[in-house]
Enzyme design. Structure first.
Site, PDB file in Angstrom:
ATOM      1  N   GLU A   1       0.824  -1.214   0.000  1.00 36.68           N
ATOM      2  CA  GLU A   1       0.000   0.000   0.000  1.00 36.68           C
ATOM      3  C   GLU A   1       0.851   1.254   0.000  1.00 36.68           C
ATOM      4  O   GLU A   1       1.907   1.292   0.645  1.00 36.68           O
ATOM      5  CB  GLU A   1      -0.910   0.028   1.237  1.00 36.68           C
ATOM      6  CG  GLU A   1      -2.091  -0.918   1.123  1.00 36.68           C
ATOM      7  CD  GLU A   1      -3.058  -0.805   2.299  1.00 36.68           C
ATOM      8  OE1 GLU A   1      -3.630  -1.830   2.668  1.00 36.68           O
ATOM      9  OE2 GLU A   1      -3.222   0.315   2.850  1.00 36.68           O
TER      10      GLU A   1
ATOM     11  N   CYS B   1       3.527   8.491   1.167  1.00 31.97           N
ATOM     12  CA  CYS B   1       3.946   7.579   2.220  1.00 31.97           C
ATOM     13  C   CYS B   1       4.259   6.232   1.561  1.00 31.97           C
ATOM     14  O   CYS B   1       3.390   5.595   0.983  1.00 31.97           O
ATOM     15  CB  CYS B   1       2.824   7.455   3.257  1.00 31.97           C
ATOM     16  SG  CYS B   1       3.205   6.343   4.598  1.00 31.97           S
TER      17      CYS B   1
ATOM     18  N   CYS C   1       5.988  -6.904   7.372  1.00 26.41           N
ATOM     19  CA  CYS C   1       7.005  -6.395   8.300  1.00 26.41           C
ATOM     20  C   CYS C   1       7.228  -7.463   9.352  1.00 26.41           C
ATOM     21  O   CYS C   1       6.318  -8.203   9.699  1.00 26.41           O
ATOM     22  CB  CYS C   1       6.490  -5.112   8.972  1.00 26.41           C
ATOM     23  SG  CYS C   1       7.683  -4.329  10.091  1.00 26.41           S
TER      24      CYS C   1
ATOM     25  N   CYS D   1       5.356  -5.124  16.092  1.00 21.57           N
ATOM     26  CA  CYS D   1       4.707  -4.146  16.978  1.00 21.57           C
ATOM     27  C   CYS D   1       3.238  -4.569  17.175  1.00 21.57           C
ATOM     28  O   CYS D   1       2.528  -4.838  16.215  1.00 21.57           O
ATOM     29  CB  CYS D   1       4.796  -2.738  16.392  1.00 21.57           C
ATOM     30  SG  CYS D   1       6.487  -2.191  16.117  1.00 21.57           S
TER      31      CYS D   1
ATOM     32  N   CYS E   1       0.226  -2.704  15.370  1.00 24.95           N
ATOM     33  CA  CYS E   1       0.375  -2.354  13.962  1.00 24.95           C
ATOM     34  C   CYS E   1      -0.080  -3.495  13.066  1.00 24.95           C
ATOM     35  O   CYS E   1       0.329  -4.648  13.249  1.00 24.95           O
ATOM     36  CB  CYS E   1       1.845  -2.018  13.675  1.00 24.95           C
ATOM     37  SG  CYS E   1       2.146  -1.592  11.957  1.00 24.95           S
TER      38      CYS E   1
ATOM     39  N   CYS F   1      -8.183   0.406   5.658  1.00 19.20           N
ATOM     40  CA  CYS F   1      -6.801   0.207   6.100  1.00 19.20           C
ATOM     41  C   CYS F   1      -6.614  -1.203   6.590  1.00 19.20           C
ATOM     42  O   CYS F   1      -7.403  -1.706   7.352  1.00 19.20           O
ATOM     43  CB  CYS F   1      -6.490   1.121   7.283  1.00 19.20           C
ATOM     44  SG  CYS F   1      -5.686   2.592   6.786  1.00 19.20           S
TER      45      CYS F   1
HETATM   46  N1  SAH Z   1       8.562   0.587  10.704  1.00 19.27           N
HETATM   47  C1  SAH Z   1       8.654   2.004  10.748  1.00 19.27           C
HETATM   48  C2  SAH Z   1       7.771   2.733   9.746  1.00 19.27           C
HETATM   49  C3  SAH Z   1       6.371   2.252   9.526  1.00 19.27           C
HETATM   50  S1  SAH Z   1       5.078   2.590  10.634  1.00 19.27           S
HETATM   51  C4  SAH Z   1       8.372   2.499  12.140  1.00 19.27           C
HETATM   52  O1  SAH Z   1       8.028   1.708  12.981  1.00 19.27           O
HETATM   53  O2  SAH Z   1       8.538   3.682  12.401  1.00 19.27           O
HETATM   54  C5  SAH Z   1       4.815   4.318  10.655  1.00 19.27           C
HETATM   55  C6  SAH Z   1       4.341   4.811  12.016  1.00 19.27           C
HETATM   56  O3  SAH Z   1       2.995   4.419  12.301  1.00 19.27           O
HETATM   57  C7  SAH Z   1       5.162   4.281  13.176  1.00 19.27           C
HETATM   58  O4  SAH Z   1       5.354   5.312  14.096  1.00 19.27           O
HETATM   59  C8  SAH Z   1       4.253   3.228  13.745  1.00 19.27           C
HETATM   60  O5  SAH Z   1       4.597   2.912  15.065  1.00 19.27           O
HETATM   61  C9  SAH Z   1       2.910   3.882  13.605  1.00 19.27           C
HETATM   62  N2  SAH Z   1       1.757   3.003  13.714  1.00 19.27           N
HETATM   63  C10 SAH Z   1       1.648   1.709  13.358  1.00 19.27           C
HETATM   64  N3  SAH Z   1       0.424   1.237  13.626  1.00 19.27           N
HETATM   65  C11 SAH Z   1      -0.274   2.253  14.160  1.00 19.27           C
HETATM   66  C12 SAH Z   1      -1.590   2.392  14.663  1.00 19.27           C
HETATM   67  N4  SAH Z   1      -2.430   1.367  14.661  1.00 19.27           N
HETATM   68  N5  SAH Z   1      -1.967   3.606  15.132  1.00 19.27           N
HETATM   69  C13 SAH Z   1      -1.119   4.647  15.137  1.00 19.27           C
HETATM   70  N6  SAH Z   1       0.140   4.582  14.691  1.00 19.27           N
HETATM   71  C14 SAH Z   1       0.570   3.392  14.221  1.00 19.27           C
END
Ligand code: SAH
Length: 395
Positions: free
Chosen positions: A99, A112, A119, A123, A126, A370
């Site tokens: 995406e 973006c 990934c 996390c 995420c 999403c």
């Molecule tokens: N892997 C990288 C970039 C991708 S995620 C990173 O972790 O920074 C981009 C941002 O979105 C990161 O700050 C991530 O922690 C955040 N993110 C992921 N899932 C999310 C969610 N459900 N709500 C808010 N932010 C989220």
């Protein structure tokens, strides 16, 4: 190679750097300046049809149409929100789907970009990580995403790019040496904040950044580019020493190891203090202010104590905290913090002289898709390996 195979594997312009593009045109027996002409169409004007490249001789156009493609991405789904945000599901030739998001700001467009299909950072909040990592994306595949979003931006009325300043030497518009009104409506910023961990694919990410910055290709200024990491310390340090000078965003999400480990397994390897120390090193070497991203999650990391601990952690460090209310992920156990909690959190940080902003949630209307978007496409495109959904929280 047989003629059939030759046709089956086209040369993708985005898979070449500027030197590679020159080699390619030379291999066709053409003068090197053809490379510049092709690059101008593809990167500046968002034209991917070689037959429409009117300053090339018609035989050259035919040869290119036969043997090359501008980029390797095929848009399989487009979603548009009323605020100007667009999401694209893009398939690559091996069937992987990722995406990309185009965001419309007052100052112009941002893209973006995803750096991996899926990934593996894990996390817990995420969606990108749900099915693990399918594979890394190439620099060319990252560039394909920018070009697809750029072409979309160019199709919009001029007001969509309002604020682009052709005299700003650090903007795409200013970087254009060939003039042409279409150049003025390009992409203002590229953020590596889609799915994937950029530092888990360091070499391709850096190559992508070099191509974004190369005046023969896009000519985007370093300050227009932001890399976001979950806190992979060696990657932060390496990028600091790379001399690229792009912006760094670090996904912190908690001021202490207990909370952060609960949310982000990567914290076991590189705990909070190491991440902040590496961020300080980044600032020392690049003079770029680091942004710490912090998704506020109800009853997990959103208390006044968390805000105070965060202020303490960052005290004296010229950085920036970017708060966002968690985007809830379906089947996830975490909820967004309440709105008033966000306000209190901001107030606590601001009172302690921490620079803080709350990220506007763009594309809220298409948020429903999403994460589901990529996964919905799985049966059609038979993704090998991981098939995690993706959340695009960049907004
Ligand atoms: N892997 C990288 C970039 C991708 S995620 C990173 O972790 O920074 C981009 C941002 O979105 C990161 O700050 C991530 O922690 C955040 N993110 C992921 N899932 C999310 C969610 N459900 N709500 C808010 N932010 C989220």
């Amino acid at each position: 190679m047989t003629a059939l195979e030759d046709r089956a594997i086209p040369t993708y312009i985005t898979e070449l750097d500027a030197a590679g593009l020159r080699d390619f045109v030379r291999s066709l027996g053409w003068p090197a300046y053809r490379a510049k002409q092709i690059a101008r169409w593809v990167y500046r004007r968002g034209i991917f049809d070689f037959r429409a490249m009117t300053d090339l001789p018609s035989e050259a156009r035919e040869v290119l149409a036969e043997r090359a493609r501008a980029h390797s991405g095929a848009v399989v789904t487009r979603l548009h929100a009323p605020d100007g945000t667009s999401k694209f599901a893009i398939a690559f030739p091996d069937g992987q789907v990722i995406e990309t998001v185009l965001l419309a700001y007052r100052f112009g467009y941002s893209v973006c970009v995803s750096t991996q299909a899926g990934c593996r950072m894990g996390c817990r909040f995420c969606a990108s990580t749900i099915g693990g990592r399918a594979r890394d994306l190439t620099a060319g595949e990252m560039m394909s995403q920018v070009l697809i979003a750029h072409a979309e931006a160019l199709e919009r009325p001029a007001s969509g790019g309002a604020g682009l300043d052709p005299d700003d030497p650090d903007s795409l518009a200013g970087g254009a040496t060939d003039g042409g009104s279409a150049d003025l409506l390009g992409i203002r910023r590229v953020v590596l904040m889609g799915s994937g961990e950029p530092f888990d694919n360091y070499d391709q990410v850096v190559e992508f950044i070099r191509r974004l910055m190369d005046p023969e290709l896009l000519g985007l200024g370093a300050r227009r580019i932001t890399v976001s990491t979950s806190g992979v310390v060696p990657g932060i340090v390496k990028l600091a020493h790379s001399g690229l000078g792009v912006n760094l965003a670090v996904s912190l999400h908690a001021p202490d190891d207990a909370t952060r480990t609960l949310l982000m397994p990567v914290n076991k390897k590189w705990p909070v203090h190491d991440v902040v120390a590496a961020s300080k090193e980044y600032f020392r070497l690049t003079s770029r202010r680091v942004t710490f991203e912090y998704a506020l999650i109800k009853n997990v990391n959103d208390s006044k104590e968390h805000a105070e601990a965060l202020a303490q952690l960052l005290s004296g460090f010229p950085c920036h905290v970017n708060l966002i209310r968690l985007n809830p992920v379906s089947a996830g156990k975490f909820e967004p913090a309440d709105k008033y909690t966000v306000e209190e959190f901001v107030a606590t940080l601001a009172a302690r002289q921490v620079a803080v902003t709350v990220r506007r949630r763009l594309g809220i209307e298409i948020d429903a898709a999403c994460g589901q978007l990529r996964r919905r496409l799985v049966p059609t495109f038979s993704l090998g390996g991981a098939n995690g959904g993706e959340d695009e929280p960049c907004g």
